[in-house]
Scaffold this active site. Sequence first.
Site, PDB file in Angstrom:
ATOM      1  N   ALA A  67     -49.101  43.593  35.516  1.00  0.00           N
ATOM      2  CA  ALA A  67     -50.260  42.922  36.117  1.00  0.00           C
ATOM      3  C   ALA A  67     -49.942  42.430  37.515  1.00  0.00           C
ATOM      4  O   ALA A  67     -48.793  42.129  37.839  1.00  0.00           O
ATOM      5  CB  ALA A  67     -50.668  41.749  35.243  1.00  0.00           C
ATOM      6  N   ASN A 116     -43.875  35.247  45.136  1.00  0.00           N
ATOM      7  CA  ASN A 116     -45.319  35.204  45.391  1.00  0.00           C
ATOM      8  C   ASN A 116     -45.920  33.915  44.863  1.00  0.00           C
ATOM      9  O   ASN A 116     -45.481  33.371  43.852  1.00  0.00           O
ATOM     10  CB  ASN A 116     -46.014  36.434  44.784  1.00  0.00           C
ATOM     11  CG  ASN A 116     -46.518  36.192  43.370  1.00  0.00           C
ATOM     12  OD1 ASN A 116     -47.587  35.615  43.165  1.00  0.00           O
ATOM     13  ND2 ASN A 116     -45.715  36.581  42.374  1.00  0.00           N
ATOM     14  N   ARG A 117     -46.916  33.439  45.605  1.00  0.00           N
ATOM     15  CA  ARG A 117     -47.763  32.338  45.113  1.00  0.00           C
ATOM     16  C   ARG A 117     -49.212  32.719  45.386  1.00  0.00           C
ATOM     17  O   ARG A 117     -49.953  32.007  46.059  1.00  0.00           O
ATOM     18  CB  ARG A 117     -47.393  30.988  45.755  1.00  0.00           C
ATOM     19  CG  ARG A 117     -47.355  30.966  47.253  1.00  0.00           C
ATOM     20  CD  ARG A 117     -47.210  29.552  47.822  1.00  0.00           C
ATOM     21  NE  ARG A 117     -46.955  29.587  49.243  1.00  0.00           N
ATOM     22  CZ  ARG A 117     -45.770  29.779  49.808  1.00  0.00           C
ATOM     23  NH1 ARG A 117     -44.705  29.954  49.055  1.00  0.00           N
ATOM     24  NH2 ARG A 117     -45.647  29.819  51.125  1.00  0.00           N
ATOM     25  N   PHE A 120     -53.844  33.815  41.610  1.00  0.00           N
ATOM     26  CA  PHE A 120     -54.974  34.501  40.959  1.00  0.00           C
ATOM     27  C   PHE A 120     -56.121  34.796  41.923  1.00  0.00           C
ATOM     28  O   PHE A 120     -57.289  34.531  41.625  1.00  0.00           O
ATOM     29  CB  PHE A 120     -55.522  33.689  39.772  1.00  0.00           C
ATOM     30  CG  PHE A 120     -54.620  33.586  38.572  1.00  0.00           C
ATOM     31  CD1 PHE A 120     -53.470  34.350  38.453  1.00  0.00           C
ATOM     32  CD2 PHE A 120     -54.937  32.713  37.517  1.00  0.00           C
ATOM     33  CE1 PHE A 120     -52.642  34.254  37.327  1.00  0.00           C
ATOM     34  CE2 PHE A 120     -54.124  32.606  36.396  1.00  0.00           C
ATOM     35  CZ  PHE A 120     -52.975  33.377  36.302  1.00  0.00           C
ATOM     36  N   ASN A 145     -55.622  41.726  31.916  1.00  0.00           N
ATOM     37  CA  ASN A 145     -54.860  40.481  31.923  1.00  0.00           C
ATOM     38  C   ASN A 145     -55.796  39.358  32.374  1.00  0.00           C
ATOM     39  O   ASN A 145     -56.405  39.439  33.443  1.00  0.00           O
ATOM     40  CB  ASN A 145     -53.668  40.654  32.875  1.00  0.00           C
ATOM     41  CG  ASN A 145     -52.757  39.450  32.910  1.00  0.00           C
ATOM     42  OD1 ASN A 145     -53.210  38.327  33.082  1.00  0.00           O
ATOM     43  ND2 ASN A 145     -51.465  39.684  32.774  1.00  0.00           N
ATOM     44  N   SER A 181     -48.272  32.087  34.698  1.00  0.00           N
ATOM     45  CA  SER A 181     -48.127  32.161  36.151  1.00  0.00           C
ATOM     46  C   SER A 181     -47.736  30.784  36.693  1.00  0.00           C
ATOM     47  O   SER A 181     -48.351  29.778  36.329  1.00  0.00           O
ATOM     48  CB  SER A 181     -49.440  32.592  36.801  1.00  0.00           C
ATOM     49  OG  SER A 181     -49.373  32.331  38.181  1.00  0.00           O
ATOM     50  N   ASN A 183     -48.273  29.831  39.616  1.00  0.00           N
ATOM     51  CA  ASN A 183     -49.036  29.606  40.850  1.00  0.00           C
ATOM     52  C   ASN A 183     -50.419  28.994  40.660  1.00  0.00           C
ATOM     53  O   ASN A 183     -51.152  28.833  41.615  1.00  0.00           O
ATOM     54  CB  ASN A 183     -49.151  30.921  41.623  1.00  0.00           C
ATOM     55  CG  ASN A 183     -47.778  31.473  41.939  1.00  0.00           C
ATOM     56  OD1 ASN A 183     -46.892  30.725  42.337  1.00  0.00           O
ATOM     57  ND2 ASN A 183     -47.588  32.761  41.726  1.00  0.00           N
ATOM     58  N   THR A 184     -50.782  28.693  39.427  1.00  0.00           N
ATOM     59  CA  THR A 184     -52.014  27.934  39.175  1.00  0.00           C
ATOM     60  C   THR A 184     -51.550  26.597  38.616  1.00  0.00           C
ATOM     61  O   THR A 184     -50.848  26.563  37.600  1.00  0.00           O
ATOM     62  CB  THR A 184     -52.915  28.680  38.152  1.00  0.00           C
ATOM     63  OG1 THR A 184     -53.340  29.897  38.743  1.00  0.00           O
ATOM     64  CG2 THR A 184     -54.125  27.853  37.761  1.00  0.00           C
ATOM     65  N   LYS A 219     -48.573  36.716  27.443  1.00  0.00           N
ATOM     66  CA  LYS A 219     -47.527  36.890  28.465  1.00  0.00           C
ATOM     67  C   LYS A 219     -46.839  35.562  28.727  1.00  0.00           C
ATOM     68  O   LYS A 219     -47.498  34.561  29.043  1.00  0.00           O
ATOM     69  CB  LYS A 219     -48.135  37.449  29.758  1.00  0.00           C
ATOM     70  CG  LYS A 219     -47.074  37.784  30.800  1.00  0.00           C
ATOM     71  CD  LYS A 219     -47.611  38.709  31.852  1.00  0.00           C
ATOM     72  CE  LYS A 219     -46.581  39.027  32.906  1.00  0.00           C
ATOM     73  NZ  LYS A 219     -47.089  39.947  33.919  1.00  0.00           N
ATOM     74  N   ASN A 248     -43.086  36.978  32.761  1.00  0.00           N
ATOM     75  CA  ASN A 248     -43.706  36.777  34.075  1.00  0.00           C
ATOM     76  C   ASN A 248     -42.595  36.443  35.100  1.00  0.00           C
ATOM     77  O   ASN A 248     -41.419  36.589  34.799  1.00  0.00           O
ATOM     78  CB  ASN A 248     -44.718  35.628  33.970  1.00  0.00           C
ATOM     79  CG  ASN A 248     -45.898  35.817  34.909  1.00  0.00           C
ATOM     80  OD1 ASN A 248     -45.705  36.180  36.075  1.00  0.00           O
ATOM     81  ND2 ASN A 248     -47.106  35.584  34.433  1.00  0.00           N
TER      82      ASN A 248
HETATM   83  C1  LIG Z   1     -47.227  39.809  44.010  1.00  0.00           C
HETATM   84  C2  LIG Z   1     -47.216  39.634  42.517  1.00  0.00           C
HETATM   85  C3  LIG Z   1     -48.380  39.271  41.872  1.00  0.00           C
HETATM   86  C4  LIG Z   1     -48.390  39.109  40.486  1.00  0.00           C
HETATM   87  N1  LIG Z   1     -49.560  38.767  39.862  1.00  0.00           N
HETATM   88  C5  LIG Z   1     -49.573  38.658  38.514  1.00  0.00           C
HETATM   89  C6  LIG Z   1     -50.778  38.354  37.848  1.00  0.00           C
HETATM   90  O1  LIG Z   1     -51.840  38.226  38.449  1.00  0.00           O
HETATM   91  N2  LIG Z   1     -50.734  38.219  36.493  1.00  0.00           N
HETATM   92  C7  LIG Z   1     -49.577  38.383  35.766  1.00  0.00           C
HETATM   93  O2  LIG Z   1     -49.602  38.274  34.538  1.00  0.00           O
HETATM   94  N3  LIG Z   1     -48.423  38.686  36.392  1.00  0.00           N
HETATM   95  C8  LIG Z   1     -48.398  38.830  37.727  1.00  0.00           C
HETATM   96  N4  LIG Z   1     -47.226  39.136  38.358  1.00  0.00           N
HETATM   97  C9  LIG Z   1     -45.991  39.245  37.548  1.00  0.00           C
HETATM   98  C10 LIG Z   1     -45.660  40.686  37.185  1.00  0.00           C
HETATM   99  O3  LIG Z   1     -46.659  41.263  36.395  1.00  0.00           O
HETATM  100  C11 LIG Z   1     -44.318  40.753  36.429  1.00  0.00           C
HETATM  101  O4  LIG Z   1     -44.458  40.082  35.191  1.00  0.00           O
HETATM  102  C12 LIG Z   1     -43.174  40.098  37.192  1.00  0.00           C
HETATM  103  O5  LIG Z   1     -43.278  40.375  38.568  1.00  0.00           O
HETATM  104  C13 LIG Z   1     -41.805  40.574  36.705  1.00  0.00           C
HETATM  105  O6  LIG Z   1     -41.676  41.967  36.810  1.00  0.00           O
HETATM  106  P1  LIG Z   1     -40.973  42.701  38.066  1.00  0.00           P
HETATM  107  O7  LIG Z   1     -39.633  42.082  38.248  1.00  0.00           O
HETATM  108  O8  LIG Z   1     -40.933  44.147  37.678  1.00  0.00           O
HETATM  109  O9  LIG Z   1     -41.850  42.473  39.242  1.00  0.00           O
HETATM  110  C14 LIG Z   1     -47.194  39.310  39.738  1.00  0.00           C
HETATM  111  C15 LIG Z   1     -46.020  39.683  40.405  1.00  0.00           C
HETATM  112  C16 LIG Z   1     -46.019  39.856  41.776  1.00  0.00           C
HETATM  113  C17 LIG Z   1     -44.746  40.249  42.459  1.00  0.00           C
END
Ligand SMILES: Cc1cc2nc3c(=O)[nH]c(=O)nc-3n(C[C@H](O)[C@H](O)[C@H](O)COP(=O)(O)O)c2cc1C
Length: 346
Positions: A67, A116-117, A120, A145, A181, A183-184, A219, A248
């Site tokens: 996601a 990232n922050r 949503f 999601n 997350s 960031n909320t 998640k 996450n």
């Molecule tokens: C820029 C960014 C935005 C993300 N936005 C979401 C999100 O909206 N919802 C969510 O469940 N996870 C979000 N994630 C988390 C990813 O889905 C993933 O769980 C996390 O980055 C760990 O996997 P990775 O190391 O392969 O990136 C985000 C990650 C990144 C880097």
Amino acid sequence: MYKLFIKPFLFLFNPEKAHHITFSLLRFFLCIPFAKQITSSLFVVKSNKLVRNIAGLSFPNPVGLAAGLDKNALLVDELACLGFGSIEIGTVTPKAQSGNDKPRLFRLPKDEALINRMGFNNDGASAAAIRLAKRRNKNIIVGGNIGKNKATPNESATQDYILCFNDLYEVVDYFVVNVSSPNTPNLRELQEKEPLTNILSTLQQENAKKKIPKPIFLKIAPDLTDTQLQDIVEIVIETKIAGVIATNTTISRDNLITSKQEVTDMGAGGLSGKPLTTRSTNVIKFLRSKLDKHIAIIGVGGIHSAQDAIDKLNAGADLIQLYTGFIYKGPALIKKINKRILSEIK
Ligand SMILES: Cc1cc2nc3c(=O)[nH]c(=O)nc-3n(C[C@H](O)[C@H](O)[C@H](O)COP(=O)(O)O)c2cc1C
């Protein structure tokens, strides 16, 4: 090609700009007649041995897009050509919201990581549903999601999850409840026993009203203690959801190569990518040791090589997902992982 040309070009821009450029280029390029077929023939690995039947769904291969990359379901058909077996859209919230102020996405190239922050930022669940209704490629699995709007207090969060669930019900194959997350503000408090049980059991009641109930996943954050993880296990069993997505992004900043000052300057947010690999694999191991095989685990966090993917599967994940590894390594990583999984089966 990605390593030599595309990545150096994209890394010239700030990460959010690079994201939009990639989306525009992919959409433009894949509009050209036969471009989708040619791209698919380069990246999609087809084999019955890769098919995974999980939570009543047939995934054409175990490698999914996590996601956050296609939050608004803008590019599902295009991303499907790159070899993913599933694409998780979102996080979407009931109402559109703009997210946090920019800049809100940062690269840590030395660590192959991102902070990232985003908060949503999304067009709202119904806008995503309209786009998904038009998708053409029905060969891959699509997950929705879902989260709550920033303005919604935690006490009313359940209602937001129900609204998103109903908006997306017809157009996704499975759901993911995102309470992890960073960031909320206060969202992660919803991982506590009482509010989480309330959200999941209310969603399951709504799900049971449907002719064909859809699998619901939870998640979770990688920063939970073993005691909190044990609570999660009990809630998953009690509410009879399909499984867990682990994990996450993390709020930890431990063991980074990037200097402390640079990291501090980037500010708050969730860290993803290589520094997360071991922690998320350990969370998967913990969950698998406590959860029966029929409860699915989707492993995500720091998969940057075929070996990282195999480690997650060996830890007990049924499926895996990528985000940051895809940014640093490109679509060839998806093919490499699928080929490696095939070679391990033979
Ligand atoms: C820029 C960014 C935005 C993300 N936005 C979401 C999100 O909206 N919802 C969510 O469940 N996870 C979000 N994630 C988390 C990813 O889905 C993933 O769980 C996390 O980055 C760990 O996997 P990775 O190391 O392969 O990136 C985000 C990650 C990144 C880097």
